[in-house]
Each structure stands twice: as C-alpha cells, then as structure tokens.
Motif scaffolding. Structure first.
Motif, PDB file in Angstrom:
ATOM      1  N   TYR A   9      15.017   6.138  -1.513  1.00 13.44           N
ATOM      2  CA  TYR A   9      14.527   7.202  -2.390  1.00 13.44           C
ATOM      3  C   TYR A   9      14.233   6.678  -3.787  1.00 13.44           C
ATOM      4  O   TYR A   9      13.279   7.138  -4.441  1.00 13.44           O
ATOM      5  N   LEU A  10      15.032   5.720  -4.258  1.00 13.98           N
ATOM      6  CA  LEU A  10      14.766   5.138  -5.573  1.00 13.98           C
ATOM      7  C   LEU A  10      13.426   4.407  -5.568  1.00 13.98           C
ATOM      8  O   LEU A  10      12.640   4.533  -6.517  1.00 13.98           O
ATOM      9  N   ALA A  11      13.146   3.660  -4.510  1.00 15.00           N
ATOM     10  CA  ALA A  11      11.856   2.970  -4.399  1.00 15.00           C
ATOM     11  C   ALA A  11      10.710   3.977  -4.371  1.00 15.00           C
ATOM     12  O   ALA A  11       9.678   3.782  -5.033  1.00 15.00           O
ATOM     13  N   CYS A  12      10.894   5.075  -3.619  1.00 16.09           N
ATOM     14  CA  CYS A  12       9.851   6.106  -3.553  1.00 16.09           C
ATOM     15  C   CYS A  12       9.646   6.777  -4.905  1.00 16.09           C
ATOM     16  O   CYS A  12       8.534   7.246  -5.201  1.00 16.09           O
ATOM     17  N   PHE A  13      10.679   6.821  -5.726  1.00 13.96           N
ATOM     18  CA  PHE A  13      10.560   7.385  -7.074  1.00 13.96           C
ATOM     19  C   PHE A  13       9.816   6.430  -8.009  1.00 13.96           C
ATOM     20  O   PHE A  13       8.967   6.852  -8.801  1.00 13.96           O
ATOM     21  N   LEU A  14      10.107   5.148  -7.918  1.00  9.56           N
ATOM     22  CA  LEU A  14       9.557   4.177  -8.867  1.00  9.56           C
ATOM     23  C   LEU A  14       8.100   3.814  -8.578  1.00  9.56           C
ATOM     24  O   LEU A  14       7.303   3.653  -9.521  1.00  9.56           O
ATOM     25  N   ILE A  15       7.751   3.673  -7.317  1.00 11.60           N
ATOM     26  CA  ILE A  15       6.413   3.182  -6.973  1.00 11.60           C
ATOM     27  C   ILE A  15       5.284   4.060  -7.528  1.00 11.60           C
ATOM     28  O   ILE A  15       4.292   3.529  -8.047  1.00 11.60           O
ATOM     29  N   PRO A  16       5.374   5.396  -7.466  1.00  6.54           N
ATOM     30  CA  PRO A  16       4.233   6.201  -7.938  1.00  6.54           C
ATOM     31  C   PRO A  16       4.118   6.336  -9.461  1.00  6.54           C
ATOM     32  O   PRO A  16       3.160   6.969  -9.931  1.00  6.54           O
TER      33      PRO A  16
ATOM     34  N   VAL B 299       5.033   3.544  -0.155  1.00  9.77           N
ATOM     35  CA  VAL B 299       5.901   4.725  -0.092  1.00  9.77           C
ATOM     36  C   VAL B 299       5.977   5.245   1.338  1.00  9.77           C
ATOM     37  O   VAL B 299       7.056   5.612   1.828  1.00  9.77           O
ATOM     38  N   ALA B 300       4.837   5.265   2.038  1.00  9.04           N
ATOM     39  CA  ALA B 300       4.817   5.772   3.415  1.00  9.04           C
ATOM     40  C   ALA B 300       5.677   4.912   4.337  1.00  9.04           C
ATOM     41  O   ALA B 300       6.402   5.440   5.186  1.00  9.04           O
ATOM     42  N   LEU B 301       5.606   3.590   4.180  1.00  6.78           N
ATOM     43  CA  LEU B 301       6.440   2.699   4.985  1.00  6.78           C
ATOM     44  C   LEU B 301       7.918   3.008   4.793  1.00  6.78           C
ATOM     45  O   LEU B 301       8.687   3.118   5.752  1.00  6.78           O
ATOM     46  N   ILE B 302       8.313   3.144   3.534  1.00  7.40           N
ATOM     47  CA  ILE B 302       9.720   3.382   3.216  1.00  7.40           C
ATOM     48  C   ILE B 302      10.164   4.764   3.688  1.00  7.40           C
ATOM     49  O   ILE B 302      11.227   4.923   4.303  1.00  7.40           O
TER      50      ILE B 302
ATOM     51  N   ALA C 282      10.352  -3.886   5.639  1.00 12.93           N
ATOM     52  CA  ALA C 282       8.953  -4.245   5.396  1.00 12.93           C
ATOM     53  C   ALA C 282       8.451  -3.607   4.107  1.00 12.93           C
ATOM     54  O   ALA C 282       7.753  -4.254   3.304  1.00 12.93           O
ATOM     55  N   GLY C 283       8.813  -2.345   3.889  1.00  6.81           N
ATOM     56  CA  GLY C 283       8.406  -1.667   2.667  1.00  6.81           C
ATOM     57  C   GLY C 283       8.962  -2.321   1.415  1.00  6.81           C
ATOM     58  O   GLY C 283       8.251  -2.505   0.418  1.00  6.81           O
TER      59      GLY C 283
ATOM     60  N   ILE D 113      10.014  -5.512   1.065  1.00  6.08           N
ATOM     61  CA  ILE D 113       9.435  -6.844   0.883  1.00  6.08           C
ATOM     62  C   ILE D 113       8.017  -6.742   0.326  1.00  6.08           C
ATOM     63  O   ILE D 113       7.647  -7.461  -0.626  1.00  6.08           O
ATOM     64  N   LEU D 114       7.215  -5.853   0.881  1.00  2.00           N
ATOM     65  CA  LEU D 114       5.841  -5.701   0.411  1.00  2.00           C
ATOM     66  C   LEU D 114       5.794  -5.146  -1.010  1.00  2.00           C
ATOM     67  O   LEU D 114       4.919  -5.519  -1.804  1.00  2.00           O
ATOM     68  N   THR D 115       6.725  -4.259  -1.347  1.00  2.00           N
ATOM     69  CA  THR D 115       6.769  -3.723  -2.705  1.00  2.00           C
ATOM     70  C   THR D 115       7.045  -4.831  -3.715  1.00  2.00           C
ATOM     71  O   THR D 115       6.386  -4.921  -4.768  1.00  2.00           O
ATOM     72  N   VAL D 116       8.012  -5.687  -3.406  1.00  2.00           N
ATOM     73  CA  VAL D 116       8.318  -6.815  -4.297  1.00  2.00           C
ATOM     74  C   VAL D 116       7.115  -7.749  -4.397  1.00  2.00           C
ATOM     75  O   VAL D 116       6.766  -8.226  -5.489  1.00  2.00           O
ATOM     76  N   ALA D 117       6.444  -7.992  -3.267  1.00  2.00           N
ATOM     77  CA  ALA D 117       5.283  -8.884  -3.271  1.00  2.00           C
ATOM     78  C   ALA D 117       4.148  -8.308  -4.112  1.00  2.00           C
ATOM     79  O   ALA D 117       3.514  -9.032  -4.900  1.00  2.00           O
ATOM     80  N   VAL D 118       3.866  -7.010  -3.967  1.00  2.00           N
ATOM     81  CA  VAL D 118       2.802  -6.381  -4.750  1.00  2.00           C
ATOM     82  C   VAL D 118       3.159  -6.377  -6.231  1.00  2.00           C
ATOM     83  O   VAL D 118       2.297  -6.653  -7.083  1.00  2.00           O
ATOM     84  N   ALA D 119       4.418  -6.067  -6.552  1.00  2.00           N
ATOM     85  CA  ALA D 119       4.851  -6.069  -7.951  1.00  2.00           C
ATOM     86  C   ALA D 119       4.716  -7.461  -8.553  1.00  2.00           C
ATOM     87  O   ALA D 119       4.268  -7.616  -9.704  1.00  2.00           O
ATOM     88  N   ALA D 120       5.090  -8.482  -7.789  1.00  2.00           N
ATOM     89  CA  ALA D 120       4.992  -9.856  -8.286  1.00  2.00           C
ATOM     90  C   ALA D 120       3.531 -10.241  -8.499  1.00  2.00           C
ATOM     91  O   ALA D 120       3.191 -10.885  -9.509  1.00  2.00           O
ATOM     92  N   ALA D 121       2.652  -9.874  -7.558  1.00  2.00           N
ATOM     93  CA  ALA D 121       1.243 -10.190  -7.698  1.00  2.00           C
ATOM     94  C   ALA D 121       0.631  -9.486  -8.903  1.00  2.00           C
ATOM     95  O   ALA D 121      -0.160 -10.071  -9.654  1.00  2.00           O
ATOM     96  N   ALA D 122       0.997  -8.201  -9.105  1.00  2.00           N
ATOM     97  CA  ALA D 122       0.471  -7.464 -10.242  1.00  2.00           C
ATOM     98  C   ALA D 122       0.948  -8.067 -11.555  1.00  2.00           C
ATOM     99  O   ALA D 122       0.176  -8.194 -12.522  1.00  2.00           O
ATOM    100  N   THR D 123       2.218  -8.463 -11.605  1.00  2.00           N
ATOM    101  CA  THR D 123       2.760  -9.103 -12.819  1.00  2.00           C
ATOM    102  C   THR D 123       2.051 -10.417 -13.101  1.00  2.00           C
ATOM    103  O   THR D 123       1.689 -10.716 -14.261  1.00  2.00           O
TER     104      THR D 123
END
Length: 199
Positions: free
Chosen positions: A137-144, A164-167, A181-182, A184-194
C-alpha cells in the motif's frame, strides 16, 4: 449491476473488469459509480481498478490521471492506517467520463487481464499477508505522486499505473511473485528516471 468485489479475498482481475463493464452501461460513469460497484470496503480492488484503467487509453482523458492519482493515494493511505470503510471527497466521486469510452477501455484490457489471471497463484504469501501488505500500500501511495506533474505525458502515467496494477494485483490475489515483480520494476524505473535527470 454485479455484486461488489469482496475486499481482502483472493480474486481475479477479470472479476473487476466485469464489474466495471457493468457500470459502463450508463451514458456517463462517475468515480462514485465505480466505487459503489466495487464496494465501499474494497480498498485493493479500487486501487487495482483505477490503475488498470490508467494503463488503457483512458489515461489520455484530460485531468483523469490527476484524479486517478488522488484517488489511488487516498485509498492507499486509508488502507495503510487501517480504516474499514472507504471515504473519498465529493469532487473525486463526481468526476465522470463517457460510459462508451470505459467499455472500450475494458475491451482493450480483457486479453492482458486474462493472461494475468491465468498466471496468478498463491505463492510467496509472506509478501502479501500481515504487516508486509503495508509495503504494498505504501508503494501504491508513492508511485502516483508524480502523475499530476506528468499528465501531459500519458505514457509516463501508464508506466506508473502498470507498476501500481502489478502491486495491487499481488495484494488482491495473495501472489507474492507479482508483488516482487512490482517492487523490482518500481526500483528500476525510479533509478532510470533519476539517472536521466542527473545525466
């Protein structure tokens, strides 16, 4: 209208799409209509439903990504603090869009939804039960949180909505593999964006 999706029980994405498609029979569908169809106690199904709709062409409707971000954040926050009944402000509940566009979006989602359902099972349940659910739920709160700033880039919103849908699906189906999977992909997307921002 179909019966609300039971909160807190393993379920299928196709069940949620069926409920949304039933609501799409109206000429215009409000967020309130969707929440009522899913159930006022259905925190995870509401998050999942909004996220999958933002993966669809509906993400191109002006202001809808922002409203969706507010909705997902509010629902996730209430799940985090342990509320047993969903509350949403009136301006969110009144936001509406054409039922025909919702029906079209659901048709677009049926095939990937079926694939997800066929590959879901109870596994790594430690990630989906008890206190570990709070991480989801914390991940679903932060991502959007970034969606309102990035609304002019629908693809970016759809990527975040996919995470968010995966999680949320992992939480709904008690499938820790989807959750993992959600994350890992969230960390990967955040790292790529940074990396792109700092490059």
């Amino acid at each position: 209208m179909q019966a609300p999706v039971a909160a807190g029980r393993p379920g299928r994405l196709s069940d949620i799409l069926d409920v949304l498609d039933s609501a799409a029979s109206q000429s215009r569908v409000s967020i309130g209509d969707l929440v009522e169809a899913l159930g006022q106690r259905s925190f995870t199904p509401v998050v999942l439903a909004v996220a999958v709709l933002m993966v669809s062409p509906l993400s191109g409707i002006p202001t809808l990504p922002t409203i969706s971000a507010i909705l997902i954040c509010l629902v996730s926050a209430q799940a985090l603090i342990g509320r047993d009944h969903l509350w949403l402000p009136g301006f969110v509940m009144r936001r509406s869009f054409p039922g025909a566009r919702l029906h079209k979006a659901i048709g677009w989602l049926e095939r990937p939804g079926g694939w997800v359902d066929r590959h879901a099972q109870r596994r790594l349940t430690l990630l989906a039960n008890g206190p570990a659910r709070k991480i989801g739920y914390l991940a679903c709160f932060l991502i959007p949180l970034s969606w309102p700033l990035l609304e002019i880039l629908p693809l970016v919103t759809s990527i975040g909505a996919s995470l968010v849908a995966l999680i949320a699906f992992g939480l709904l189906a008690r499938d820790g593999m989807f959750l993992l999977a959600g994350y890992i992909l969230t960390v990967a997307v955040a790292a790529a964006a940074t990396w792109m921002l700092l490059a």
